[in-house]
Design a protein around this motif. Sequence first.
Motif, PDB file in Angstrom:
ATOM      1  N   ASP A   1      25.904   8.461   7.965  1.00  0.00           N
ATOM      2  CA  ASP A   1      25.796   8.548   9.424  1.00  0.00           C
ATOM      3  C   ASP A   1      26.280   9.906   9.932  1.00  0.00           C
ATOM      4  N   ASN A   2      27.351  10.410   9.342  1.00  0.00           N
ATOM      5  CA  ASN A   2      27.869  11.725   9.760  1.00  0.00           C
ATOM      6  C   ASN A   2      26.867  12.835   9.509  1.00  0.00           C
ATOM      7  N   ASP A   3      26.069  12.681   8.446  1.00  0.00           N
ATOM      8  CA  ASP A   3      25.124  13.725   8.067  1.00  0.00           C
ATOM      9  C   ASP A   3      23.764  13.562   8.746  1.00  0.00           C
ATOM     10  N   ALA A   4      23.552  12.405   9.365  1.00  0.00           N
ATOM     11  CA  ALA A   4      22.216  12.114   9.901  1.00  0.00           C
ATOM     12  C   ALA A   4      21.841  13.049  11.045  1.00  0.00           C
ATOM     13  N   ASP A   5      22.779  13.342  11.911  1.00  0.00           N
ATOM     14  CA  ASP A   5      22.544  14.303  12.994  1.00  0.00           C
ATOM     15  C   ASP A   5      21.293  13.965  13.800  1.00  0.00           C
ATOM     16  N   GLY A   6      21.221  12.724  14.241  1.00  0.00           N
ATOM     17  CA  GLY A   6      20.088  12.296  15.068  1.00  0.00           C
ATOM     18  C   GLY A   6      18.986  11.598  14.303  1.00  0.00           C
ATOM     19  N   ARG A   7      18.996  11.697  12.989  1.00  0.00           N
ATOM     20  CA  ARG A   7      17.991  10.997  12.197  1.00  0.00           C
ATOM     21  C   ARG A   7      18.386   9.534  12.004  1.00  0.00           C
ATOM     22  N   GLU A   8      17.435   8.742  11.578  1.00  0.00           N
ATOM     23  CA  GLU A   8      17.688   7.324  11.347  1.00  0.00           C
ATOM     24  C   GLU A   8      18.339   7.136   9.989  1.00  0.00           C
ATOM     25  N   VAL A   9      19.369   6.276   9.967  1.00  0.00           N
ATOM     26  CA  VAL A   9      20.022   5.936   8.704  1.00  0.00           C
ATOM     27  C   VAL A   9      19.329   4.706   8.129  1.00  0.00           C
ATOM     28  N   LEU A  10      18.876   4.819   6.889  1.00  0.00           N
ATOM     29  CA  LEU A  10      18.149   3.737   6.224  1.00  0.00           C
ATOM     30  C   LEU A  10      19.065   3.041   5.230  1.00  0.00           C
TER      31      LEU A  10
ATOM     32  N   ASP B   1      35.616  -2.028   5.085  1.00  0.00           N
ATOM     33  CA  ASP B   1      36.298  -1.557   6.288  1.00  0.00           C
ATOM     34  C   ASP B   1      35.294  -1.609   7.438  1.00  0.00           C
ATOM     35  N   SER B   2      35.782  -1.403   8.651  1.00  0.00           N
ATOM     36  CA  SER B   2      34.887  -1.326   9.807  1.00  0.00           C
ATOM     37  C   SER B   2      34.040  -0.065   9.708  1.00  0.00           C
ATOM     38  N   VAL B   3      32.797  -0.176  10.185  1.00  0.00           N
ATOM     39  CA  VAL B   3      31.861   0.945  10.139  1.00  0.00           C
ATOM     40  C   VAL B   3      31.193   1.070  11.495  1.00  0.00           C
ATOM     41  N   THR B   4      31.115   2.303  12.002  1.00  0.00           N
ATOM     42  CA  THR B   4      30.410   2.580  13.258  1.00  0.00           C
ATOM     43  C   THR B   4      29.283   3.552  12.982  1.00  0.00           C
ATOM     44  N   PHE B   5      28.082   3.194  13.407  1.00  0.00           N
ATOM     45  CA  PHE B   5      26.930   4.082  13.286  1.00  0.00           C
ATOM     46  C   PHE B   5      26.690   4.759  14.632  1.00  0.00           C
ATOM     47  N   VAL B   6      26.757   6.073  14.610  1.00  0.00           N
ATOM     48  CA  VAL B   6      26.444   6.846  15.812  1.00  0.00           C
ATOM     49  C   VAL B   6      24.935   7.009  15.953  1.00  0.00           C
ATOM     50  N   ASN B   7      24.240   7.069  14.827  1.00  0.00           N
ATOM     51  CA  ASN B   7      22.792   7.276  14.820  1.00  0.00           C
ATOM     52  C   ASN B   7      22.056   5.948  14.706  1.00  0.00           C
ATOM     53  N   GLN B   8      20.766   6.009  14.943  1.00  0.00           N
ATOM     54  CA  GLN B   8      19.903   4.844  14.772  1.00  0.00           C
ATOM     55  C   GLN B   8      19.978   4.376  13.322  1.00  0.00           C
ATOM     56  N   VAL B   9      19.942   3.064  13.115  1.00  0.00           N
ATOM     57  CA  VAL B   9      20.054   2.524  11.766  1.00  0.00           C
ATOM     58  C   VAL B   9      18.972   1.470  11.549  1.00  0.00           C
ATOM     59  N   ARG B  10      18.462   1.428  10.316  1.00  0.00           N
ATOM     60  CA  ARG B  10      17.433   0.442   9.963  1.00  0.00           C
ATOM     61  C   ARG B  10      17.806  -0.204   8.633  1.00  0.00           C
ATOM     62  N   PHE B  11      17.659  -1.535   8.593  1.00  0.00           N
ATOM     63  CA  PHE B  11      18.083  -2.287   7.419  1.00  0.00           C
ATOM     64  C   PHE B  11      16.892  -2.843   6.654  1.00  0.00           C
ATOM     65  N   GLU B  12      16.827  -2.481   5.374  1.00  0.00           N
ATOM     66  CA  GLU B  12      15.979  -3.188   4.424  1.00  0.00           C
ATOM     67  C   GLU B  12      16.846  -4.114   3.580  1.00  0.00           C
ATOM     68  N   GLY B  13      18.075  -3.678   3.304  1.00  0.00           N
ATOM     69  CA  GLY B  13      19.061  -4.501   2.623  1.00  0.00           C
ATOM     70  C   GLY B  13      19.959  -5.184   3.630  1.00  0.00           C
TER      71      GLY B  13
END
Length: 761
Positions: free
Chosen positions: A211-220, A230-242
Amino acid sequence: MNKVITDGLVLMPTPFADGLDVWSSGDGTPGSDTYEQSGNGAFVPADQHFDGCLEFIKTDSVAKLRYMGETSVQPGCYLRVTARVKCVSGALPDVRIAGWAGQAGGSHLSGVVETGSSVSLTGYGDVVEISAIIGTGARTGVDMVWADADYGHIGLDFTGANGGVVRVDDIEIEDITGAFLRDMLGIVDVRDYGALGDGVTDDSAAFEAADNDADGREVLITAGTYFLGDSVTFVNQVRFEGTVTMAEEHRLIFQKNFDYPTYVDAFGDEELAFKKAFQALLNFSDHESLDLGGRRISLTAPIDMQAAVNNRTQFETRRVIHNGQFQAIAGPAWDDDAVLAQATYNAADPKELSNVADIGSIQVGSLVTGNGVGREVYVREVDVAASTITLSQELFDAEGTQEFTFTRFKYLLDFSGFTKHSDLILDRVELRCNGECSAVMLAPLGVLFQMHDCQFIRPKDRGITSIGGGCQGMIIDRCNFESDESPTPSHLRVSQCFNTNANDVKIRNCRASHFRHFGVIHGGQAIIANNHFFNGDEEADGVRVAGLVLTTPNCASTISGNYIDNCFIEWTNEHDAEPDVPGYSFGALSITGNVFLSIDGQPSTRWIVVKPYGTGMFINGLNVQGNIFRTYNGSIERVETVDTTYAGLDYSRMRDIVFEGNSFHGVDQTTRNPHLEVHTESSVDATWVVDTEKNLPFGGPARHIDTLVPINAIKNGSNSAVFVQPYAVPEQGADEDEFHIIWPEPVKGEIRYSVRMDDPS
């Protein structure tokens, strides 16, 4: 993505074995010299390292080798050019990938880089592989950016010292667009940052790094099961296949796509997904609402909303859950829990039960029933150590020790685990109880719980339950309540839409059908407006029960614009531990502009019922104006009554009661206060006895005569007009509902009068 496969694009140059006439020693453009013409090149069919190759002597400062075929350059397509070369004798040169960029029509595209990085040949017979990438986009790793090119003549440049004899293997050109696909589509894969997705290894650091490296891209999140320690926060858009797994106390927060469908994709389980989404809603300040995305959430058990959040027992910031459906799936988790236990009640502590047996089995939120217990009394708190229970309401006649029944209904959404929860809104949410369970239980304390445009479908026991002050300022607006008991006769039904224990509730624009009660309301300043609640059944001469039950005597409330259909308003003080305290009154209730309807009801049906639970009660302020009272298939005797099961009213203390401007259809006895009528005395008498004929509210006494106006002349026995002033004597007759008009002499005639059963202000 590979154009060679998908579009049949031909990229590979012809091998040297097919002839050197297509290999130029110039730019590769039509008419340029070829290696076949120059005599400087020769095809070597066999070599120690190459199956077949081109051999030539470097004689120019920049010796060029270009394929004369036009290699297509297309937007979004990236080509890797690879060559293997070696020097067999003479001076050792440098080599690089190079080309000539062309545009439509054959013109040269100037101003672009047409060479790759140079590599030095450092030894004889050593094979060196060089490559470069050509593409239309300026992406990392692209050596030659040809944004406006249509094609190219691609090959090699040899620079450095002349005189060297070099051999070149067949040049390869391949489509490697796939290497840039994630970047082109704006995707970052968590597996590229070390996530394993084996369900055991903690992948939370890899998620954060991606997420830190995505810089506006979607995290897959590609296929797999990812354990997050641990807790996780996504700043960028995220998409789940898993999917992910994590402990209850850890939070998964999506800043860009915070909605329920994303949580379903993340956890793969509808119930767990909602819990984690609600947990994030209350733990992340950037989002005020949770969009359910129009999804149905199937629940196999109640959702403990506080347990879902885990780290909070109190929350008082506006939050919204909207646009979705909860549905109960049949199973034992919805069964009511009932405990029969002995306890002691003392009116000195009016909301406490002490010495409670089996207290460890009694749950917060349980409905309390027993002798002297009013309707909708719930367990608000349980103190196991002290063996005491705090109640939502007082008990009107339970002094001493007895057995009580504690019944815990099960709810789709249960907020009772919070000590206080304020300002939550359910908007456009359908709660499908399906006869299995109840819908919503509020926290013991809270302000401004709101439900807008919600559907409560077939609650088994309750639609909305307040177990304490969590309903303060509650708003129920434009909601629909559908009963699970429609075929059941109205007096045998047990379900109801809502109850309240605190002030300032607003119930507006709702519809409810076939419940026992629409609402049991305790508290003041309630506004009940523009609702339609009908509790009828198919029974001939059917028994009717209360649609609205008001349990605060001096309630300062308004009931206006409602359609009160085959049910009635019941006004009690059943939540008063000392109902016999003198001086305490009913009052401050306005019932205006409503439509009251009875179909096939018993003649004894009443639409306004006052039920005192203690002696000495009276009414100080009741306004009943502009209502329509109507029956079909039979008539009723009158519209209002006092239920004297426990006590009556003190009529001598009635004050400010107004019944006027109402319309009566199919009602035997109309009700008015003040009651205006004409009395006719046909024969002379000094005392005229005027019977109000039970027209006064509750059949009350003729307490005050406001006006006496003769119609035409009052005449004596000689039929002569007399001009005298009578006086009135109120509260005459066995029921005190008559009054006498006293004249100085026997007279006859007609007189218009106005009489009241109360003391005006």
